[in-house]
Design a protein around this motif. Structure first.
Motif, short mmCIF file in Angstrom:
data_model
loop_
_atom_site.label_atom_id
_atom_site.label_comp_id
_atom_site.label_asym_id
_atom_site.label_seq_id
_atom_site.Cartn_x
_atom_site.Cartn_y
_atom_site.Cartn_z
N ARG A 113 9.01 2.20 3.59
CA ARG A 113 10.07 2.84 2.80
C ARG A 113 9.62 4.25 2.43
NH1 ARG A 113 10.04 -2.41 0.49
NH2 ARG A 113 11.99 -3.54 0.86
N ALA A 114 10.35 5.23 2.92
CA ALA A 114 10.13 6.62 2.57
C ALA A 114 11.36 7.14 1.84
CB ALA A 114 9.86 7.45 3.83
N PRO A 115 11.21 8.05 0.88
CA PRO A 115 12.37 8.50 0.10
C PRO A 115 13.40 9.26 0.92
CG PRO A 115 10.40 9.79 -0.41
CD PRO A 115 9.95 8.64 0.41
N ASP A 116 13.03 9.79 2.06
CA ASP A 116 13.96 10.60 2.84
C ASP A 116 14.71 9.80 3.90
OD1 ASP A 116 11.47 10.25 4.14
OD2 ASP A 116 11.98 11.84 5.55
N ARG A 117 14.37 8.50 4.08
CA ARG A 117 15.01 7.70 5.12
C ARG A 117 15.26 6.29 4.62
NH1 ARG A 117 15.22 9.89 10.18
NH2 ARG A 117 13.91 11.70 10.60
N ARG A 118 16.10 5.57 5.33
CA ARG A 118 16.31 4.17 5.00
C ARG A 118 15.06 3.35 5.34
NH1 ARG A 118 21.71 3.14 8.35
NH2 ARG A 118 20.48 4.43 9.77
N THR A 119 15.03 2.17 4.84
CA THR A 119 13.89 1.28 5.10
C THR A 119 13.79 0.98 6.60
OG1 THR A 119 14.06 0.27 2.93
CG2 THR A 119 12.96 -1.01 4.63
N VAL A 120 12.56 1.04 7.10
CA VAL A 120 12.30 0.74 8.52
C VAL A 120 11.46 -0.52 8.59
CG1 VAL A 120 11.21 1.54 10.64
CG2 VAL A 120 12.43 3.17 9.17
N PRO A 155 9.50 16.93 6.78
CA PRO A 155 8.29 17.75 6.84
C PRO A 155 7.54 17.73 5.51
CG PRO A 155 10.18 18.93 7.74
CD PRO A 155 10.72 17.70 7.07
N GLY A 156 6.28 18.13 5.58
CA GLY A 156 5.47 18.20 4.38
C GLY A 156 4.78 16.88 4.09
N THR A 157 4.42 16.71 2.81
CA THR A 157 3.73 15.50 2.37
C THR A 157 4.75 14.53 1.78
OG1 THR A 157 1.72 16.77 1.91
CG2 THR A 157 1.92 14.61 0.87
N VAL A 158 4.84 13.35 2.40
CA VAL A 158 5.87 12.39 2.01
C VAL A 158 5.22 11.04 1.72
CG1 VAL A 158 7.96 11.17 2.75
CG2 VAL A 158 7.60 13.55 3.44
N PRO A 159 5.42 10.47 0.52
CA PRO A 159 4.88 9.13 0.24
C PRO A 159 5.68 8.06 0.97
CG PRO A 159 6.18 9.90 -1.62
CD PRO A 159 6.12 11.05 -0.64
N VAL A 160 4.98 7.06 1.48
CA VAL A 160 5.61 5.95 2.20
C VAL A 160 5.04 4.65 1.65
CG1 VAL A 160 6.00 4.84 4.42
CG2 VAL A 160 5.91 7.34 4.29
N ASP A 161 5.88 3.79 1.14
CA ASP A 161 5.44 2.48 0.66
C ASP A 161 5.45 1.50 1.83
OD1 ASP A 161 5.04 3.12 -2.06
OD2 ASP A 161 7.21 3.11 -2.38
N LEU A 212 0.84 -1.19 0.00
CA LEU A 212 0.00 0.00 0.00
C LEU A 212 0.87 1.24 0.00
CD1 LEU A 212 -3.08 0.68 0.17
CD2 LEU A 212 -2.78 0.87 2.65
N ARG A 213 0.46 2.24 -0.76
CA ARG A 213 1.13 3.54 -0.71
C ARG A 213 0.42 4.41 0.32
NH1 ARG A 213 4.04 7.05 -4.09
NH2 ARG A 213 5.34 5.20 -4.45
N LEU A 214 1.14 4.80 1.36
CA LEU A 214 0.63 5.67 2.41
C LEU A 214 1.24 7.05 2.24
CD1 LEU A 214 1.00 3.19 5.41
CD2 LEU A 214 -1.01 3.55 3.96
N THR A 215 0.72 8.01 2.98
CA THR A 215 1.23 9.38 2.90
C THR A 215 1.43 9.94 4.29
OG1 THR A 215 0.05 9.75 0.81
CG2 THR A 215 0.84 11.69 1.99
N ALA A 216 2.65 10.38 4.58
CA ALA A 216 2.94 11.07 5.83
C ALA A 216 2.69 12.56 5.65
CB ALA A 216 4.38 10.83 6.25
N PRO A 218 15.60 4.82 14.85
CA PRO A 218 15.16 5.95 15.69
C PRO A 218 14.03 6.74 15.04
CG PRO A 218 17.26 6.44 14.65
CD PRO A 218 16.98 5.00 14.37
N ALA A 219 13.74 6.48 13.76
CA ALA A 219 12.63 7.17 13.10
C ALA A 219 11.27 6.62 13.54
CB ALA A 219 12.75 7.04 11.58
N TRP A 220 11.28 5.52 14.28
CA TRP A 220 10.03 4.88 14.69
C TRP A 220 9.73 5.16 16.16
CZ3 TRP A 220 5.84 2.88 12.66
CH2 TRP A 220 5.01 2.07 13.44
#
Length: 469
Positions: free
Chosen positions: A175-182, A158-164, A137-141, A197-199
């Motif tokens: 998976r978000a484009p601004d961070r490594r896979t969590v 910050p802002g609108t970020v897609p998260v797979d 699913l594609r989610l949005t932060a 630490p992003a979680w």
């Protein structure tokens, strides 16, 4: 959707009590209203014009709902867990906001509508995780956070970020484009663990009663406080660090016992009605990592089962907050079932616990909650050993009792009461009469009488001689 409520139920609630059957009646009605509200959101999105609901947002909403239904079917033994996510208190504010955007008379805001409708996707993802259902699913932060109910939240840019999101084999990969896979590993019941630490894991307090449900301590959901708080002094949200969570846990560990001092019905109503706690910033400021003095709390009509509260000072303070706010939850749920009065919204009534004039409904809520507090503190005082705790309980009881005595006649004498409201008021009179029959230490009663008299005089002075009706 109003319906007749049995006389004995109204009278019982008027006495600020509530049998398990009565509490279930209120909860079932609120749950039914929630499901109808969600259906209304889906229908409104289906019929809204494209300039109000972007087609992509509509498709996302439909896909999220389909995932929720699949999650409920995938694991019959966990269907209640999936349903509880839909009935969670903070879904209510989201659904009302979404419906307003889809059907409102104001100018369309496609971006706001898309952002709001997208909130259902993380909820559906969390439900699928809890049901053990694989998905992609594609989610949005938004605002730097992607919150997944009962699991936790992913911090993003910050802002609108897609998260797979990909869930399989008991692992949720984000998976978000601004961070490594969590990689997130759900814990049983509530929370989820990740090495990144992003979680931030979701947190819950233990059940109030054996065999009960954990109580989420929700400092993650984006809809956890009103956008436009109506009450002055209502503080904003706060994020809890590990130290603060430990303090909440410490106070909570004695809250069940403190509630029970006021009778088994107090712990029963809290265990039945309380579905989540939302931590608020404390009034004023704190220093040195210690919670500042004073506290605030509240409930929200659209978030049945949620109690918003600043950090409690101790277990007795925590229990007092739950007794107080449980009455607001009960009264609001009852008013949704049947009209209690036909009074207008004009703020003109004296309430000994407030400096401002109150509308009739606000006065009713205040009298009702203070009546329950007076009863709880009386029982607490009668069962406490000699010492500061018992003296505090007597002082609190006497003050609450005198405050109720100053305001209750306005409710009872009103010609705006419906028949149901009249029965409820009769129960309140019965409960108050029982309180006045208790022997209270003379010094505490005298101080309480003087307190209410002074409060009345100051109220009249502040409002230019306005009659304190």
């Amino acid at each position: 959707m109003t319906q007749p409520v049995p006389h004995h139920v109204l009278y019982e609630l008027g006495c600020t009590e509530g049998s398990p059957a009565t509490l279930r009646l209120l909860a079932r009605d609120q749950d039914r209203r929630r499901l109808l509200l969600l259906r209304a959101v889906l229908d409104a999105a289906d019929t809204a014009p494209a300039d109000r609901c972007p087609p992509a947002a509509r498709r996302s909403l439909v896909e999220s709902w389909a995932l929720l239904e699949a999650a409920e079917r995938a694991a019959p033994d966990r269907a209640a867990t999936v349903r509880s996510l839909l009935l969670a208190p903070l879904v209510g504010p989201w659904a009302e906001h979404a419906l307003a955007l889809l059907t409102g008379a104001g100018p369309p805001d496609r971006a706001a509508t898309a952002r709001t409708l997208g909130h259902l996707a993380p909820l559906a993802a969390a439900a699928a995780v809890r049901a053990g259902l694989p998905f992609r699913l594609r989610l949005t932060a938004t605002g730097g956070t992607l919150a997944l109910p009962t699991l936790g939240a992913l911090r993003t840019a910050p802002g609108t970020v897609p998260v797979d999101a990909h869930h399989s084999g008991g692992r949720l990969v984000l998976r978000a484009p601004d961070r490594r896979t969590v990689t997130v590993r759900p814990q049983r019941g509530h929370g989820a663990w990740a090495a990144s630490p992003a979680w931030r894991a979701a947190h819950a307090l233990p059940p109030l009663v054996p065999g009960g449900h954990p109580v989420p301590l929700d400092d993650l959901d984006p809809y956890r406080v009103p956008r436009h708080p109506r009450e002055p002094g209502f503080t904003g949200i706060t994020d809890l660090d590990d130290l603060a969570r430990k303090r909440w846990g410490g106070a909570w560990s004695g809250t069940g016992a403190a509630l029970a001092h006021g009778g088994p019905h107090r712990i029963s109503e809290a265990a039945t009605l309380l579905r989540c706690l939302v931590p608020l910033a404390p009034p004023g400021g704190g220093a040195g990592g210690e919670p500042p003095p004073g506290s605030c709390s509240g409930t929200r009509r659209e978030a049945f089962g949620a109690v918003l509260s600043s950090e409690p000072p101790d277990a007795a303070g925590f229990a007092e907050t739950l007794v107080h706010e449980s009455q607001h939850v009960k009264l609001a749920a009852l008013a949704a079932l049947t009209p209690l009065h036909r009074a207008g919204p004009a703020p003109r009534h004296f309430a000994p616990w407030r400096p401002d004039p109150r509308p009739f409904d606000g006065l009713w809520h205040g009298v009702y909650s203070h009546l329950a507090l007076a009863d709880w503190w009386l029982r607490y005082a009668q069962g406490a050993p000699p010492g500061p705790a018992r003296e505090r309980a007597w002082a609190e009881h006497a003050r609450r009792r005198e405050q109720v005595g100053a305001a209750l006649p306005v409710l009872v004498g009103s010609d705006a009461l419906t028949p149901a409201g009249r029965t409820l008021a009769e129960g309140m009179v019965t409960a108050y009469t029982r309180l006045t029959e208790a022997e209270v230490p003379a010094e505490h009663l005298a101080r309480a009488v003087a307190y209410v008299a002074t409060t009345r005089a100051l109220w009249i002075q502040r409002h230019n001689g306005m009659s304190p009706s």
